[in-house]
Design an enzyme around this catalytic site. Sequence first.
Site, PDB file in Angstrom:
ATOM      1  N   ASP A  24       0.835  -1.207   0.000  1.00  0.00           N
ATOM      2  CA  ASP A  24       0.000   0.000   0.000  1.00  0.00           C
ATOM      3  C   ASP A  24       0.869   1.256   0.000  1.00  0.00           C
ATOM      4  O   ASP A  24       1.994   1.248   0.500  1.00  0.00           O
ATOM      5  CB  ASP A  24      -0.922  -0.027   1.233  1.00  0.00           C
ATOM      6  CG  ASP A  24      -2.093   0.921   1.096  1.00  0.00           C
ATOM      7  OD1 ASP A  24      -2.377   1.387  -0.033  1.00  0.00           O
ATOM      8  OD2 ASP A  24      -2.737   1.208   2.128  1.00  0.00           O
TER       9      ASP A  24
ATOM     10  N   ASN B 139       1.227   3.465  -2.894  1.00  0.00           N
ATOM     11  CA  ASN B 139       1.737   3.905  -4.205  1.00  0.00           C
ATOM     12  C   ASN B 139       1.225   5.296  -4.582  1.00  0.00           C
ATOM     13  O   ASN B 139       1.968   6.125  -5.100  1.00  0.00           O
ATOM     14  CB  ASN B 139       1.299   2.931  -5.312  1.00  0.00           C
ATOM     15  CG  ASN B 139       1.886   1.555  -5.144  1.00  0.00           C
ATOM     16  OD1 ASN B 139       2.759   1.344  -4.319  1.00  0.00           O
ATOM     17  ND2 ASN B 139       1.396   0.614  -5.931  1.00  0.00           N
TER      18      ASN B 139
ATOM     19  N   HIS C 139       2.411   3.350  -8.914  1.00  0.00           N
ATOM     20  CA  HIS C 139       2.236   1.915  -9.178  1.00  0.00           C
ATOM     21  C   HIS C 139       3.437   1.379  -9.953  1.00  0.00           C
ATOM     22  O   HIS C 139       3.923   0.278  -9.703  1.00  0.00           O
ATOM     23  CB  HIS C 139       0.946   1.671  -9.970  1.00  0.00           C
ATOM     24  CG  HIS C 139      -0.296   2.110  -9.252  1.00  0.00           C
ATOM     25  ND1 HIS C 139      -0.547   1.791  -7.934  1.00  0.00           N
ATOM     26  CD2 HIS C 139      -1.369   2.849  -9.657  1.00  0.00           C
ATOM     27  CE1 HIS C 139      -1.709   2.317  -7.566  1.00  0.00           C
ATOM     28  NE2 HIS C 139      -2.226   2.968  -8.596  1.00  0.00           N
TER      29      HIS C 139
ATOM     30  N   SER D 215      -7.474  -5.344  -5.232  1.00  0.00           N
ATOM     31  CA  SER D 215      -8.628  -5.925  -4.535  1.00  0.00           C
ATOM     32  C   SER D 215      -9.883  -5.841  -5.397  1.00  0.00           C
ATOM     33  O   SER D 215      -9.945  -5.063  -6.360  1.00  0.00           O
ATOM     34  CB  SER D 215      -8.858  -5.188  -3.208  1.00  0.00           C
ATOM     35  OG  SER D 215      -9.355  -3.886  -3.439  1.00  0.00           O
TER      36      SER D 215
ATOM     37  N   GLU E 252     -12.465  -4.457  -4.383  1.00  0.00           N
ATOM     38  CA  GLU E 252     -12.927  -3.085  -4.155  1.00  0.00           C
ATOM     39  C   GLU E 252     -12.180  -2.094  -5.046  1.00  0.00           C
ATOM     40  O   GLU E 252     -12.710  -1.027  -5.382  1.00  0.00           O
ATOM     41  CB  GLU E 252     -12.742  -2.716  -2.674  1.00  0.00           C
ATOM     42  CG  GLU E 252     -13.681  -3.457  -1.721  1.00  0.00           C
ATOM     43  CD  GLU E 252     -13.239  -4.886  -1.375  1.00  0.00           C
ATOM     44  OE1 GLU E 252     -12.110  -5.286  -1.747  1.00  0.00           O
ATOM     45  OE2 GLU E 252     -14.043  -5.605  -0.742  1.00  0.00           O
TER      46      GLU E 252
ATOM     47  N   LEU F 169      10.599 -20.723  -4.355  1.00  0.00           N
ATOM     48  CA  LEU F 169       9.629 -19.815  -3.739  1.00  0.00           C
ATOM     49  C   LEU F 169       8.305 -19.916  -4.484  1.00  0.00           C
ATOM     50  O   LEU F 169       8.281 -19.925  -5.718  1.00  0.00           O
ATOM     51  CB  LEU F 169      10.140 -18.362  -3.828  1.00  0.00           C
ATOM     52  CG  LEU F 169       9.188 -17.264  -3.324  1.00  0.00           C
ATOM     53  CD1 LEU F 169       9.017 -17.342  -1.803  1.00  0.00           C
ATOM     54  CD2 LEU F 169       9.686 -15.871  -3.712  1.00  0.00           C
TER      55      LEU F 169
HETATM   56  C1  IPE Z   1      -5.438  -2.673  -0.069  1.00  0.00           C
HETATM   57  O1  IPE Z   1      -5.091  -1.352  -0.329  1.00  0.00           O
HETATM   58  C2  IPE Z   1      -5.450  -3.448  -1.343  1.00  0.00           C
HETATM   59  C3  IPE Z   1      -4.145  -3.638  -1.980  1.00  0.00           C
HETATM   60  C4  IPE Z   1      -2.991  -3.335  -1.463  1.00  0.00           C
HETATM   61  C5  IPE Z   1      -4.191  -4.217  -3.284  1.00  0.00           C
HETATM   62  P1  IPE Z   1      -6.224  -0.225  -0.502  1.00  0.00           P
HETATM   63  O2  IPE Z   1      -5.506   1.057  -0.678  1.00  0.00           O
HETATM   64  O3  IPE Z   1      -7.170  -0.626  -1.558  1.00  0.00           O
HETATM   65  O4  IPE Z   1      -6.964  -0.303   0.907  1.00  0.00           O
HETATM   66  P2  IPE Z   1      -7.790   0.793   1.692  1.00  0.00           P
HETATM   67  O5  IPE Z   1      -8.766   1.392   0.717  1.00  0.00           O
HETATM   68  O6  IPE Z   1      -6.810   1.808   2.175  1.00  0.00           O
HETATM   69  O7  IPE Z   1      -8.429   0.046   2.810  1.00  0.00           O
HETATM   70  C1  IPE Z   2      -1.554   0.257  -3.357  1.00  0.00           C
HETATM   71  O1  IPE Z   2      -1.356   1.630  -3.407  1.00  0.00           O
HETATM   72  C2  IPE Z   2      -1.829  -0.347  -4.715  1.00  0.00           C
HETATM   73  C3  IPE Z   2      -3.238  -0.704  -4.932  1.00  0.00           C
HETATM   74  C4  IPE Z   2      -4.160  -0.729  -4.028  1.00  0.00           C
HETATM   75  C5  IPE Z   2      -3.613  -1.102  -6.279  1.00  0.00           C
HETATM   76  P1  IPE Z   2      -2.574   2.651  -3.419  1.00  0.00           P
HETATM   77  O2  IPE Z   2      -2.948   2.918  -4.835  1.00  0.00           O
HETATM   78  O3  IPE Z   2      -3.671   2.176  -2.556  1.00  0.00           O
HETATM   79  O4  IPE Z   2      -1.882   3.944  -2.801  1.00  0.00           O
HETATM   80  P2  IPE Z   2      -2.479   4.917  -1.677  1.00  0.00           P
HETATM   81  O5  IPE Z   2      -2.917   4.045  -0.540  1.00  0.00           O
HETATM   82  O6  IPE Z   2      -3.614   5.656  -2.302  1.00  0.00           O
HETATM   83  O7  IPE Z   2      -1.323   5.784  -1.308  1.00  0.00           O
HETATM   84 MG    MG Z   3      -4.074   2.377  -0.589  1.00  0.00          MG
END
Ligand code: IPE
Ligand code: IPE
Ligand code: MG
Length: 249
Positions: A27, A29, A44, A72, A74, A138
């Site tokens: 998380d 990015n 990303h 996810s 979501e 792995l």
């Molecule tokens: C969780 O990150 C999902 C992934 C890392 C793929 P999110 O950024 O989607 O989660 P929330 O929205 O902060 O809970």
């Molecule tokens: C995690 O990074 C990657 C995915 C969930 C696809 P985010 O895109 O959720 O980055 P933040 O949490 O908004 O910084």
């Molecule tokens: Mg995130």
Amino acid sequence: MSTVPSTLLDQVRQHGAVPTHVAIIMDGNGRWATERGLGRPAGHHAGMASVREAVEGCLAAGVQVLTLFAFSQENWQRPPAEIDALMALLEEYIAKEANELRAQGVSVRMLGDLERLSPSAKAAVDQIEQSTAGGTNLALNVCLSYSARAELVRAMQHLGARVAAGTLAPHAITEQDVAAELYTAAWPDPDLIIRTSGEMRVSNFLLWQMAYAELHVTPVLWPDFTRETFYVALLDFLRRDRRFGRVTS
Ligand code: IPE
Ligand code: IPE
Ligand code: MG
């Protein structure tokens, strides 16, 4: 005579028992990119190098299973442009990394509702799964279009079908039966779950499997994650007293 300070990896190795299975919620990015005045896709993209760091960290430390939360269910609700960028990145990752992963003995599996992927993304997923099958150093699981509740509903549907067919009695359903219907059936539960970017939540990840996982949250944003960040998490894990509900003697 001065002693050379041991590296984090040396310290992990001195400990012996590294976790068998590590799972990571990758998380941060978007925040990494925003901090630099860049668009979210740039974050990303930068995060791809961190996947390599995590894989190399596992290979060096002797972790056998690495499960990464990449996208996810979501996340399908994000703006179409961001989803397109992520799917393009998936194909780029596979094109760039498949040979190296195969050479390193890493077998890759993608876990989730892959029917929602575009045909070209699905073809890339099939390609990397086939070309790396049989790697024994792995197991790399990438959770893609994945949510733990959807995974559990799918498992219940499978068990329900067996009950309806008369081949399974409801009262005979065991925890093993449920676990066997999850995407992760082939692997032991994660011992350690790492989340980057400091968020103290699990965001619908491996809800069944994490029953006795140790949790490590680091403020490091995913694109800044290196194998040193990984070893720090392993050392934190190695200091934990895992009791599994019992008392320590
Ligand atoms: C969780 O990150 C999902 C992934 C890392 C793929 P999110 O950024 O989607 O989660 P929330 O929205 O902060 O809970
Ligand atoms: C995690 O990074 C990657 C995915 C969930 C696809 P985010 O895109 O959720 O980055 P933040 O949490 O908004 O910084
Ligand atoms: Mg995130």
